[in-house]
Design an enzyme around this catalytic site. Sequence first.
Site, PDB file in Angstrom:
ATOM      1  N   ASP A   1     -27.808  25.218   6.321  1.00  0.00           N
ATOM      2  CA  ASP A   1     -28.442  26.450   5.852  1.00  0.00           C
ATOM      3  C   ASP A   1     -28.628  27.426   7.000  1.00  0.00           C
ATOM      4  O   ASP A   1     -28.578  28.638   6.816  1.00  0.00           O
ATOM      5  CB  ASP A   1     -29.799  26.135   5.219  1.00  0.00           C
ATOM      6  CG  ASP A   1     -30.754  25.484   6.216  1.00  0.00           C
ATOM      7  OD1 ASP A   1     -30.298  24.637   6.995  1.00  0.00           O
ATOM      8  OD2 ASP A   1     -31.960  25.810   6.200  1.00  0.00           O
TER       9      ASP A   1
ATOM     10  N   TRP B   1     -29.499  24.425  -7.391  1.00  0.00           N
ATOM     11  CA  TRP B   1     -29.201  23.722  -6.149  1.00  0.00           C
ATOM     12  C   TRP B   1     -28.371  22.479  -6.472  1.00  0.00           C
ATOM     13  O   TRP B   1     -27.257  22.316  -5.986  1.00  0.00           O
ATOM     14  CB  TRP B   1     -30.490  23.363  -5.409  1.00  0.00           C
ATOM     15  CG  TRP B   1     -30.964  24.400  -4.441  1.00  0.00           C
ATOM     16  CD1 TRP B   1     -31.075  24.249  -3.088  1.00  0.00           C
ATOM     17  CD2 TRP B   1     -31.385  25.747  -4.710  1.00  0.00           C
ATOM     18  NE1 TRP B   1     -31.528  25.404  -2.504  1.00  0.00           N
ATOM     19  CE2 TRP B   1     -31.742  26.345  -3.478  1.00  0.00           C
ATOM     20  CE3 TRP B   1     -31.505  26.505  -5.860  1.00  0.00           C
ATOM     21  CZ2 TRP B   1     -32.181  27.653  -3.374  1.00  0.00           C
ATOM     22  CZ3 TRP B   1     -31.959  27.821  -5.770  1.00  0.00           C
ATOM     23  CH2 TRP B   1     -32.289  28.373  -4.541  1.00  0.00           C
TER      24      TRP B   1
ATOM     25  N   GLU C   1     -30.799  35.432   6.403  1.00  0.00           N
ATOM     26  CA  GLU C   1     -31.460  34.684   5.327  1.00  0.00           C
ATOM     27  C   GLU C   1     -32.161  35.614   4.356  1.00  0.00           C
ATOM     28  O   GLU C   1     -32.152  35.393   3.148  1.00  0.00           O
ATOM     29  CB  GLU C   1     -32.474  33.709   5.941  1.00  0.00           C
ATOM     30  CG  GLU C   1     -33.197  32.842   4.937  1.00  0.00           C
ATOM     31  CD  GLU C   1     -34.069  31.798   5.605  1.00  0.00           C
ATOM     32  OE1 GLU C   1     -34.396  30.797   4.956  1.00  0.00           O
ATOM     33  OE2 GLU C   1     -34.424  31.978   6.798  1.00  0.00           O
TER      34      GLU C   1
ATOM     35  N   HIS D   1     -27.363  32.809   8.227  1.00  0.00           N
ATOM     36  CA  HIS D   1     -27.647  32.103   6.979  1.00  0.00           C
ATOM     37  C   HIS D   1     -26.662  32.644   5.949  1.00  0.00           C
ATOM     38  O   HIS D   1     -26.801  33.762   5.490  1.00  0.00           O
ATOM     39  CB  HIS D   1     -29.090  32.435   6.564  1.00  0.00           C
ATOM     40  CG  HIS D   1     -29.836  31.320   5.949  1.00  0.00           C
ATOM     41  ND1 HIS D   1     -30.630  30.479   6.677  1.00  0.00           N
ATOM     42  CD2 HIS D   1     -29.942  30.896   4.671  1.00  0.00           C
ATOM     43  CE1 HIS D   1     -31.212  29.595   5.880  1.00  0.00           C
ATOM     44  NE2 HIS D   1     -30.796  29.829   4.640  1.00  0.00           N
TER      45      HIS D   1
ATOM     46  N   ASP E   1     -27.497  26.851  -1.076  1.00  0.00           N
ATOM     47  CA  ASP E   1     -26.757  27.726  -0.171  1.00  0.00           C
ATOM     48  C   ASP E   1     -25.270  27.424  -0.238  1.00  0.00           C
ATOM     49  O   ASP E   1     -24.420  28.329  -0.247  1.00  0.00           O
ATOM     50  CB  ASP E   1     -27.245  27.522   1.272  1.00  0.00           C
ATOM     51  CG  ASP E   1     -28.744  27.698   1.427  1.00  0.00           C
ATOM     52  OD1 ASP E   1     -29.497  27.068   0.663  1.00  0.00           O
ATOM     53  OD2 ASP E   1     -29.173  28.446   2.321  1.00  0.00           O
TER      54      ASP E   1
ATOM     55  N   ARG F   1     -33.232  26.786  13.750  1.00  0.00           N
ATOM     56  CA  ARG F   1     -34.627  26.337  13.682  1.00  0.00           C
ATOM     57  C   ARG F   1     -34.701  24.840  13.382  1.00  0.00           C
ATOM     58  O   ARG F   1     -33.702  24.123  13.412  1.00  0.00           O
ATOM     59  CB  ARG F   1     -35.387  27.147  12.637  1.00  0.00           C
ATOM     60  CG  ARG F   1     -34.944  26.933  11.200  1.00  0.00           C
ATOM     61  CD  ARG F   1     -35.801  27.772  10.261  1.00  0.00           C
ATOM     62  NE  ARG F   1     -35.414  27.631   8.870  1.00  0.00           N
ATOM     63  CZ  ARG F   1     -35.149  28.635   8.055  1.00  0.00           C
ATOM     64  NH1 ARG F   1     -35.203  29.885   8.493  1.00  0.00           N
ATOM     65  NH2 ARG F   1     -34.823  28.415   6.798  1.00  0.00           N
ATOM     66  N   ASP F   2     -35.901  24.367  13.074  1.00  0.00           N
ATOM     67  CA  ASP F   2     -36.135  22.943  12.818  1.00  0.00           C
ATOM     68  C   ASP F   2     -35.733  22.573  11.393  1.00  0.00           C
ATOM     69  O   ASP F   2     -36.533  22.092  10.600  1.00  0.00           O
ATOM     70  CB  ASP F   2     -37.601  22.596  13.070  1.00  0.00           C
ATOM     71  CG  ASP F   2     -38.562  23.510  12.308  1.00  0.00           C
ATOM     72  OD1 ASP F   2     -38.090  24.441  11.598  1.00  0.00           O
ATOM     73  OD2 ASP F   2     -39.790  23.291  12.415  1.00  0.00           O
ATOM     74  N   GLU F   3     -34.449  22.807  11.078  1.00  0.00           N
ATOM     75  CA  GLU F   3     -33.949  22.550   9.730  1.00  0.00           C
ATOM     76  C   GLU F   3     -32.481  22.135   9.837  1.00  0.00           C
ATOM     77  O   GLU F   3     -32.189  20.955   9.905  1.00  0.00           O
ATOM     78  CB  GLU F   3     -34.137  23.800   8.866  1.00  0.00           C
ATOM     79  CG  GLU F   3     -34.152  23.498   7.392  1.00  0.00           C
ATOM     80  CD  GLU F   3     -34.768  24.646   6.584  1.00  0.00           C
ATOM     81  OE1 GLU F   3     -34.532  24.668   5.378  1.00  0.00           O
ATOM     82  OE2 GLU F   3     -35.459  25.501   7.176  1.00  0.00           O
TER      83      GLU F   3
END
EC number: 3.2.1.40
Length: 916
Positions: free
Chosen positions: A493, A558, A768, A789, A506, A497-499
């Site tokens: 995605d 999703w 994003e 994103h 997506d 960052r922390d992802e």
Amino acid sequence: MQLLVCFILLLQLSCADKTSLKTVDNLTISEGFKNPLGFYDAKPTFSWELPVVEGVISQSAYQIVVASSPELLPSNPDLWDSNKQFSSQSVWINYEGKPLESRQKVFWQVKYWNQDDKASNWSPVQNFELGLLNNSDWKAQWIGLPTKEEGVLGSQDNIIHRPQYLRKGFELSNDVATARLYITAKGVFDVAINGEDVSDDVMPPGYTPYKKRIETITYDVTDLIVSGQNTIGVEVAAGWHSGRLGWMKSYWSDTESPKILCQLEVTMKDGSKASIISDDTWKATFQGPIRISEIYDGETYDAHLEMPQWTTNNFNDKNWKAVQAFPVTSAIKLEPKRHTTVKSKMVLESKEIILKEDAAIFDLKQNMVGVPVLKVPMKKGDTLKIRFSEMLSPDGTFYTDNYRSAQSTDYYIAAKEGTIEWMPKFTFHGFRYVELSGFDASKTPSKDWVKGAVQYSNSDENGTFTTSHEKLNQLQNNIVWGLRGNFFDIPTDCPQRDERMGWTGDAQVFGPTSMFNADVYKFWASWMQSVRESQYDNGGIPFVVPDVLHNGKVSSGWGDVCTIIPWKIYYRTGDVSILKENYDMMKKWVAHHQASSTDFISHMNSFADWLQPYPENGNNKGDTSHSLIGTAFFAHSAKLTAKTAEVLGKKEEQAKYEALYKSVAKAFEKAFFKNGKVKDVTATQTSYLLALAFDLISEENKENAKVQLLEKISEADNHLRTGFLGTPLLSEVLDETGEIDLMYKLLFNETYPSWFYSINQGATTIWERWNSYSKTEGYNPMSMNSLNHYAYGAIGEWMYERIAGIAPLQAGYKIIRIAPIPKAPLTSASATLNTPYGEVASSWEIKNETLFLEVVVPPNTTAEIEIPADDSESLKMHNEVFKETKSVLLISSKEKNIIKVLAQPGTYKFQTKYSL
């Protein structure tokens, strides 16, 4: 006499060239692999392209021969001879020969006959070599040190596993003929033999649902191994397997120590064999220079702990520890990697330096994903600190708030004075700016101190798109960079960052656009295997794949990735295999939809129209009813499953899912619409888009639904109000309803929310949020705010298919639609696309109220070309008044001011009167 024989042979060869057609091009197997090593599929498919030469329009027949040795081809194939097959099929032809086995090397050739039954020469010999297909092929053991026990506490109270260095010396008494290294890791690895890197792969083996499957990789290391003493050395770090993933401790608090699995198989020139396996005779240490390496937090390198020549024979490992060894079991499937590894694909130069009091900021002018390549002067014992940012704040300060808990910081500790050269190995960052501090302050920073190694899953460009409009070209560039930044072994995605997870929503909206820009079929096929492996027992599909959230929850729009992506891939490739592989998953997901519904109305959880601008409810999920969205996707997935059943020849199941789709569509309209107008829930652009795009409105009410949609857009001052789910449908629906002028208006809007708004704020990737950043106000205050994103890049599909005008009319582009729609402010647009049959091209330009259109149709296809014209009498082809030929036929058109022609393969130049 010898001269006469040679002359006769040359004459025969010359005659053969004149009587035989040119051989085929671009021979591949399965999802587009060319001569792969360590291949995963023992039942591959074969594809090729006919050459673009005079006399080759289509294929009437083919023959494939497959053998265990190139010497047996083409006359004596011992594995398979298809014989002459009278068929135009030149793609995705199933292997039907003898069963293939692990390690087997296979050779193949193909010839074809053209439309006049004239034969081609045989193709050059192609090959593929299978990897280890079964767990039983592995005699090696998982080995490593107990890093969980020896780890350090990270910034988020997580255990950080120290990177390990493992080595093994071995001796060979004979000369080596061939050597194959089969290797994988619970973690990520780098391997060297006798001091030489085995590959340039980045963070192999990759990211899969580790409790179900781990990918293995095969390397040809014949040239690295010698008779006598040898040494193999492997570095292994936590990676996705053992590092922290996600923003909550519960996601990663209990992780297994990283391990490697390694099997080196050597065949000697005398025919004897040797096998060197990972076992408890290996030795390892934590005390190497890479001290910490985490995906989110970065890498720390201490040059004091460098171990020169540790992967060579000239190294003393007497102080190293014995490893722990664990047997391979059947619990986790070991399979050869089925798509390409991540590579460093290009290097970006620093374009500008911003000097601060105790730091220097390097601007690469492009938001990218990868690692810095550093060449920095330092003093002995000092620590270089390397930070990353996607954009600076309006006041020029370094901005990292949107990285959230991801530290995204690298450190290098210098062991001597001088210029250090270094790049991190087991982490990656999303950034445009690099900030350095801790360098030798007596030196003036220069641009060559910092470069950016751009890293993504190895793929080639699959198409091109360019226009007369600078900002639209920038949008296309941003879409491409969004793909590069988020195709890092899985479709992520975001990369910073922390992802950095495989969010399914997506992926499903961007998938079609990605296939125009890169050859990513194998990438998607591999990830869809992970989706299948991650499906819950109740048929639900997780939010993210691989599923690191482990919460058992699903979301409409999703989870529907499991029906949408296989169908979209099939329609763009024509390969039925992608449907066969995923059909059972599709059925289970539709059943889960049904179980989550009452009287066909969904009550499934949903992220809804995520990040819709100006939400009245102030929620990230937007204003569109969750039940409306869930019911719409229930119907859509049922319809796609019915279509899949039809392609697979499952007539009864086709009828079942068609009936289900109709029932859900009827319930949808009854519950949410009255006379084509939304009722009982908030009316949004997306609510109408879903209804129209998924064909959920009865025929008599469609026109009013279209009117209502246009009113919603007008209320927004002709701006979009769509989030992740609605945006991909906007262009599709407006195109189908004939509102092309409005779609152009939405696309070329400059103000928020629009695609050009981000470009006006300096975007070099897709964002994003529609308003992630402003030059005057800075970052959106929300911490969830990625500047890389790809979801809104889904507009690229329409840009290719309607601005440039290239789209499939039959699965796999066997029949191609060339239908550009020229509109102001554009005066030209062109695109190319590599289809399974070869390159198709469409290029138009308007000069002095004349449209010039050039089209390339590849062999073995036909194209329906729609030419916009003020009047049909003005049409010319190749500067002559248009006349039908054997290659081009005029066909009737119901559309006003559109001339349609049916064209065989070739290059065509049309011109006609046309006013913007």
